[in-house]
Design an enzyme around this catalytic site. Structure first.
Site, mmCIF file in Angstrom:
data_model
loop_
_atom_site.group_PDB
_atom_site.id
_atom_site.type_symbol
_atom_site.label_atom_id
_atom_site.label_comp_id
_atom_site.label_asym_id
_atom_site.label_seq_id
_atom_site.Cartn_x
_atom_site.Cartn_y
_atom_site.Cartn_z
ATOM 1 N N THR A 34 0.645 -11.101 -3.485
ATOM 2 C CA THR A 34 0.326 -11.486 -4.852
ATOM 3 C C THR A 34 0.154 -10.229 -5.712
ATOM 4 O OG1 THR A 34 -2.087 -11.545 -4.546
ATOM 5 C CG2 THR A 34 -0.858 -13.549 -4.005
ATOM 6 N N GLY A 35 0.363 -10.399 -7.010
ATOM 7 C CA GLY A 35 0.305 -9.234 -7.892
ATOM 8 C C GLY A 35 1.401 -8.240 -7.585
ATOM 9 N N ALA A 36 2.587 -8.745 -7.209
ATOM 10 C CA ALA A 36 3.657 -7.883 -6.699
ATOM 11 C C ALA A 36 4.533 -7.291 -7.795
ATOM 12 C CB ALA A 36 4.534 -8.676 -5.728
ATOM 13 N N SER A 37 4.220 -7.545 -9.051
ATOM 14 C CA SER A 37 5.116 -7.100 -10.123
ATOM 15 C C SER A 37 4.929 -5.638 -10.502
ATOM 16 C CB SER A 37 4.926 -7.983 -11.359
ATOM 17 O OG SER A 37 3.585 -7.935 -11.800
ATOM 18 N N SER A 38 3.785 -5.048 -10.179
ATOM 19 C CA SER A 38 3.545 -3.655 -10.572
ATOM 20 C C SER A 38 2.443 -3.055 -9.700
ATOM 21 C CB SER A 38 3.137 -3.562 -12.052
ATOM 22 O OG SER A 38 1.889 -4.193 -12.265
ATOM 23 N N ILE A 40 -0.089 -1.451 -7.181
ATOM 24 C CA ILE A 40 -0.254 -1.480 -5.724
ATOM 25 C C ILE A 40 0.575 -2.589 -5.096
ATOM 26 C CG2 ILE A 40 -1.925 -1.770 -3.856
ATOM 27 C CD1 ILE A 40 -4.032 -0.647 -5.866
ATOM 28 N N SER A 164 -11.885 -3.325 -3.500
ATOM 29 C CA SER A 164 -12.207 -2.068 -4.167
ATOM 30 C C SER A 164 -13.534 -1.546 -3.639
ATOM 31 C CB SER A 164 -12.310 -2.313 -5.679
ATOM 32 O OG SER A 164 -12.951 -1.238 -6.333
ATOM 33 N N TYR A 178 -16.134 -7.858 -12.996
ATOM 34 C CA TYR A 178 -15.160 -7.398 -12.014
ATOM 35 C C TYR A 178 -15.805 -7.264 -10.637
ATOM 36 C CZ TYR A 178 -11.806 -4.395 -9.620
ATOM 37 O OH TYR A 178 -10.928 -3.882 -8.705
#
Length: 287
Positions: A34-38, A40, A164, A178
């Protein structure tokens, strides 16, 4: 020691920097990111695709995902584009059902998508920040994980949480939404992991330090701090696919956690002083 080596020593968690070891672990496997567009996520997807994994690319931005898919294809790898907004519960359920049909066996889920906003809780947008970050950092990933469990269980798969160092104590001013959302998902996943162990599914959290990605760009102070590159962070993210570790973290994170446990009042005073200094500086800058 080169600057790159020093940065890795001071910042980086343990990582898999051996392409042959990664290929031996993931070649022929199906891995969702997931979050693979930019950032990490993109770097992780590229590492996996080059290593021979079939990569399922999930993120909101279709055009960026297609570029990552093309990059993987240029290296002889295979990737599929699946646009998804984790903040949309109905979209998450629909996508999970689609993935289970297309990919009934899932060897790994890398939960990398995240949203970060630095803002004081008294700001007018604080409630909206909290709702959005909970959706992207906690409830959305949790819903997707639960929905994909049948495919992960069939494969005896791995769930990797890209977390994180700030998800661990102590809490830092202006990062409440966050830190709270990231820490909440992390604890939820490891509680789930204790249940899934009997089904052959394992979980792992990768606690990353500051990484030079688009997500940190709005915070000016971060432009001058040392940070990992997305590629270096991705090498840490894929480590649990090679080594069955419950936790991947920088060597100094344990010291941070112990300080929060042994001297919480002193840390609170220190963080409070930093916040007061930032407010004073902000008022002076507005004059």
């Amino acid at each position: 020691m080169t600057p790159r080596a020093l940065r890795r020593l001071l910042l980086s968690p343990p990582a898999c920097r051996d392409p042959r070891a990664l290929r031996a672990a993931v070649a022929g496997q199906t891995v969702a990111v997931t979050g693979a567009s930019s950032g990490i996520g993109r770097a992780t997807a590229l590492l996996l695709g080059v290593a021979g994994a079939e990569v399922l690319l999930l993120a909101r931005r279709t055009a960026e995902l297609e570029r990552v898919q093309a990059e993987i294809g240029a290296h002889g790898g295979r990737a599929h584009v699946y646009p998804l907004d984790l903040a949309d519960p109905q979209a998450v359920q629909a996508m999970a059902a689609h993935l289970l049909t297309r990919h009934p066996r899932l060897d790994a889920l890398i939960s990398n998508a995240g949203k970060s906003v630095r803002r004081p809780v008294g700001a007018s947008a604080a409630r909206r920040d909290l709702e959005r970050q909970l959706a992207v950092n906690f409830t959305g990933p949790a819903a997707l994980t639960l929905a994909l469990l049948p495919a992960l269980t069939r494969a005896g798969g791995v769930i990797v949480n890209v977390s994180s160092v700030s998800a661990r104590p102590p809490g830092v001013p202006r990062w409440a939404s966050y830190q709270g959302s990231k820490a909440g998902f992390d604890l939820w996943l490891h509680s789930l992991g204790a249940e899934l162990r009997a089904d052959g599914v394992r979980v792992s959290s990768v606690y990353l330090p500051l990484t030079r990605t688009p997500m940190i760009a709005p915070t000016r102070a971060y432009r001058f701090l040392p940070a990992l590159t997305p590629h270096e962070a991705a090498q840490a993210v894929v480590r649990p696919l090679v080594h069955p570790e419950l936790r991947v973290a920088p060597w100094w994170l344990t010291g941070q956690e112990l300080a929060a446990l042994l001297a919480p009042a002193a840390l609170q005073r220190l963080l409070g002083a930093l916040e007061r200094g930032e407010r004073r500086f902000g008022r002076q800058a507005q004059r």
